[in-house]
Write a protein that holds these residues in place. Sequence first.
Motif, PDB file in Angstrom:
ATOM      1  N   ARG A  47     -18.236   3.190  -3.060  1.00 40.87           N
ATOM      2  CA  ARG A  47     -16.970   3.051  -3.792  1.00 40.87           C
ATOM      3  C   ARG A  47     -17.104   2.299  -5.110  1.00 40.87           C
ATOM      4  O   ARG A  47     -16.168   2.277  -5.898  1.00 40.87           O
ATOM      5  CB  ARG A  47     -15.945   2.333  -2.907  1.00 40.87           C
ATOM      6  CG  ARG A  47     -15.539   3.157  -1.723  1.00 40.87           C
ATOM      7  CD  ARG A  47     -14.715   2.403  -0.735  1.00 40.87           C
ATOM      8  NE  ARG A  47     -13.497   1.847  -1.311  1.00 40.87           N
ATOM      9  CZ  ARG A  47     -12.623   1.170  -0.610  1.00 40.87           C
ATOM     10  NH1 ARG A  47     -12.831   0.953   0.665  1.00 40.87           N
ATOM     11  NH2 ARG A  47     -11.551   0.681  -1.183  1.00 40.87           N
ATOM     12  N   LYS A  94     -19.496  -0.454   2.720  1.00 42.40           N
ATOM     13  CA  LYS A  94     -18.712   0.640   2.135  1.00 42.40           C
ATOM     14  C   LYS A  94     -18.673   0.560   0.605  1.00 42.40           C
ATOM     15  O   LYS A  94     -18.409   1.556  -0.065  1.00 42.40           O
ATOM     16  CB  LYS A  94     -17.266   0.588   2.643  1.00 42.40           C
ATOM     17  CG  LYS A  94     -17.104   0.877   4.103  1.00 42.40           C
ATOM     18  CD  LYS A  94     -15.647   0.726   4.482  1.00 42.40           C
ATOM     19  CE  LYS A  94     -15.432   0.810   5.968  1.00 42.40           C
ATOM     20  NZ  LYS A  94     -14.016   0.599   6.328  1.00 42.40           N
ATOM     21  N   SER A 109     -16.984  -0.847  -5.698  1.00 43.19           N
ATOM     22  CA  SER A 109     -15.977  -1.904  -5.749  1.00 43.19           C
ATOM     23  C   SER A 109     -16.642  -3.235  -5.453  1.00 43.19           C
ATOM     24  O   SER A 109     -17.755  -3.282  -4.935  1.00 43.19           O
ATOM     25  CB  SER A 109     -14.883  -1.664  -4.702  1.00 43.19           C
ATOM     26  OG  SER A 109     -14.172  -0.493  -4.989  1.00 43.19           O
TER      27      SER A 109
END
Length: 119
Positions: free
Chosen positions: A103, A99, A105
């Motif tokens: 994102r 993911k 991140s």
Amino acid sequence: MISKDKTSSIEEPEFALGYKLFIKLSDGTSLPTKWFKESVIIINKFLSSIYNKVISLTKNTDVLPNDYYVTFKIQKEAGASTQLVDAQDFIKFKAEYSKLTARKSDIEIYVTIIQSFVS
């Protein structure tokens, strides 16, 4: 490169993983965060790699894997981190990591040492 985890009947490809490693010592102090990038296939090799990093960063060869626990979470994510112990946890870890691309991140890995050592 393809490897087979003993707990899984499905062959999985190796993937590149970048993460921040946080180490909290048993006295409550934390070491400076360190960034790592490596290729990962199975949980046992990954946890062994974490163990080698713990020894290197703490400069304490008395630390054993039973003396700490490993958890992970996505950077700036609210709530508790998820324990990283076995193949089931590793499946969740890889899903969370996938993911991150969208994102932008980082994944954070926390090592909390629960055993104190006399130097």
